[in-house]
Structures are given as C-alpha cells and as structure tokens.
Design a protein around this motif. Structure first.
Motif, PDB file in Angstrom:
ATOM      1  N   ALA A 145       0.716  -1.155   0.099  1.00 53.37           N
ATOM      2  CA  ALA A 145      -0.082   0.026   0.019  1.00 53.37           C
ATOM      3  C   ALA A 145       0.877   1.169  -0.067  1.00 53.37           C
ATOM      4  O   ALA A 145       0.486   2.186  -0.284  1.00 53.37           O
ATOM      5  N   TYR A 146       2.173   1.061   0.404  1.00 56.17           N
ATOM      6  CA  TYR A 146       3.042   2.165   0.406  1.00 56.17           C
ATOM      7  C   TYR A 146       3.101   2.926  -1.062  1.00 56.17           C
ATOM      8  O   TYR A 146       3.350   4.197  -1.301  1.00 56.17           O
ATOM      9  N   LEU A 147       3.059   1.828  -1.923  1.00 55.84           N
ATOM     10  CA  LEU A 147       3.149   2.255  -3.505  1.00 55.84           C
ATOM     11  C   LEU A 147       2.077   3.409  -3.980  1.00 55.84           C
ATOM     12  O   LEU A 147       2.586   4.010  -4.689  1.00 55.84           O
ATOM     13  N   CYS A 148       1.095   3.331  -3.304  1.00 54.76           N
ATOM     14  CA  CYS A 148      -0.078   4.386  -3.649  1.00 54.76           C
ATOM     15  C   CYS A 148      -0.632   5.163  -2.697  1.00 54.76           C
ATOM     16  O   CYS A 148      -1.642   6.086  -2.849  1.00 54.76           O
ATOM     17  N   ASP A 152      -3.524   8.436  -2.838  1.00 54.78           N
ATOM     18  CA  ASP A 152      -4.828   7.324  -2.639  1.00 54.78           C
ATOM     19  C   ASP A 152      -5.277   7.170  -1.265  1.00 54.78           C
ATOM     20  O   ASP A 152      -4.364   6.516  -0.472  1.00 54.78           O
ATOM     21  N   GLN A 153      -6.199   7.662  -0.753  1.00 55.06           N
ATOM     22  CA  GLN A 153      -6.506   7.607   0.807  1.00 55.06           C
ATOM     23  C   GLN A 153      -6.893   6.136   1.318  1.00 55.06           C
ATOM     24  O   GLN A 153      -6.438   5.787   2.358  1.00 55.06           O
ATOM     25  N   MET A 158      -4.596   1.421   4.366  1.00 54.16           N
ATOM     26  CA  MET A 158      -3.982  -0.081   4.103  1.00 54.16           C
ATOM     27  C   MET A 158      -2.724  -0.268   4.623  1.00 54.16           C
ATOM     28  O   MET A 158      -2.197  -1.286   4.931  1.00 54.16           O
ATOM     29  N   THR A 159      -1.979   1.172   4.839  1.00 51.25           N
ATOM     30  CA  THR A 159      -0.434   0.926   5.200  1.00 51.25           C
ATOM     31  C   THR A 159      -0.345   0.355   6.722  1.00 51.25           C
ATOM     32  O   THR A 159      -1.123   0.789   7.691  1.00 51.25           O
ATOM     33  N   PRO A 160       0.571  -0.376   7.046  1.00 51.09           N
ATOM     34  CA  PRO A 160       0.719  -1.066   8.321  1.00 51.09           C
ATOM     35  C   PRO A 160       0.906   0.263   9.291  1.00 51.09           C
ATOM     36  O   PRO A 160       1.558   1.327   9.070  1.00 51.09           O
TER      37      PRO A 160
END
Length: 232
Positions: A145-148, A152-153, A158-160
C-alpha cells in the motif's frame, strides 16, 4: 326393539372413534421457513461488484433468493473511516428497510474489509451484522500500500500502522456479538505479510493450494465454506 337400538348406538360410537383416529393422524401444516439473512458483498480496491458474480451464482444455486443478495459499490480512494463507513451504514439501513430483516451478513474482499469493520466497531453496526467475512483483507496492513499511499487515501489506510488500522486493532479485534471469519492464502501477492488478514477472535482459515489474491473470489472451496459460515 331394544337390541336394534343398542346395535345402532354401538355402530355410531365406532364411527366417531374412527373419525377421531383419522383426524389425529392427519399431518400438521408445515411451518414456513424464514428467508435467509441478506448478504452484502463488498469488493476491494479498483474493483466493482462484478467480481462477485461467481460467488453470487453459488449462493443462488444453494437456494438463496435473489432478493437476499446485494452488493455495495464505492470509491476505493476515499477515506475508510470518515466517508466510506458512513456510506456503508446507509446501504445497510436501505437493505434492512427493503427486506424487513433485522441483521445482515457481510462478505468482503481485500480493502472492503476496512470500511465494513469500522462500521461494525465504531459505526453502530455491531447489532446489525450477524456474520462478517474477510477474504484476503489487509486487516493489519500490507506493505504494497505504500506504493500508492501518497495520492490514494484508501491505500494510505491500508499501510501498516495507519490511523485506521491502529484504531481497528486496538483492544478487541472482533468485538460484539458479530461472528468473524477470514480466509487467506500463503501465495497472496497483494497482502504482505500474508498473515495480515487473520484477526484475533475470528475463525481464520488458510486456503489450501496456492491461490492468488483475486483467485480467492472464485475458489469453489472458499465459496462453499463462506456459505456454511454465514448460514451457521
């Protein structure tokens, strides 16, 4: 004359006994079977309700009426807690009003786990969701999720360690009377680490074989187990 009257009386009595016996063995009318709890299917990031076509077909084949199967479409780039949770709550109320049901079952894939979990834990959904299912959900985050996350909220959520995940996983991860279940795959290429989907207090199942992230949606074994779980 007395004998004839006695004989007639005995015959009449026998007829009454026979009628009573026949009435006693007549089958009682069958009780009406209540319709199943409505099911709401919630897709993941950059998807739409069409991803559920296969599983919905399985539910229909298993006897679910079409008016008990629903989907929720949403903007996956929106805020999980500030926007999507409230929109999902409104969808639940719409379905409860339409069907007359008191509760719903919720089946989610990937990102769909987060706004629905927020609704159950913080949005008043605890008493309205009977069963909650997560297929490949980022319930403890995913490194991808770090890639977007910058634009993108939904990805940011979703980032840890995100605000949303810290709140969802604080205290009881599976609160209330809602029953929780997750299915995850050791070959999921979108959830890193793959064990992120599992929740304390849920029924957590590792899917046999090596299905990919989206393949869980059309896995026959998963579909069968999900139907059994929400029907329990």
């Amino acid at each position: 004359m007395r004998r004839i009257r006695t004989r007639r009386f005995l015959m009449a009595g026998s007829a009454l006994c026979l009628a009573a016996a026949l009435l006693g063995t007549a089958p009682a009318p069958a009780a009406a079977v209540p319709p199943p709890i409505p099911v709401i299917f919630v897709h993941g990031r950059n998807a739409d309700p069409g991803v559920w076509d296969g599983m919905v077909a399985d539910f229909l084949a298993a006897g679910y009426p079409s008016d008990r199967l629903y989907a929720w479409a949403y903007d996956t780039a929106a805020s999980t807690n500030e926007t999507l949770s409230g929109l999902f709550a409104a969808r639940v109320q719409e379905i409860l009003s339409r069907t007359g049901a008191r509760r719903v079952d919720v089946v989610t894939h990937s990102l769909g786990a987060l706004p629905t979990r927020w609704y159950v834990k913080f949005g008043g959904g605890e008493g309205e969701v009977a069963h909650w299912v997560s297929l490949a959900g980022p319930n403890h985050g995913t490194d991808l999720a770090y890639l977007c996350a910058l634009w993108d909220q939904g990805c940011k959520d979703m980032t840890p360690g995100s605000y949303v995940l810290r709140r969802l996983n604080s205290g009881d991860e599976t609160p209330g009377t809602t029953r929780y279940a997750t299915w995850w795959s050791s070959c999921d290429e979108q959830i890193a680490p793959v064990e992120s989907t599992r929740l304390e207090g849920a029924r957590n199942t590792r899917v046999p074989g090596c299905p990919k992230h989206n393949e869980l949606l059309n896995d026959a074994g998963v579909s069968r187990e999900v139907r059994a779980f929400v029907g329990s």
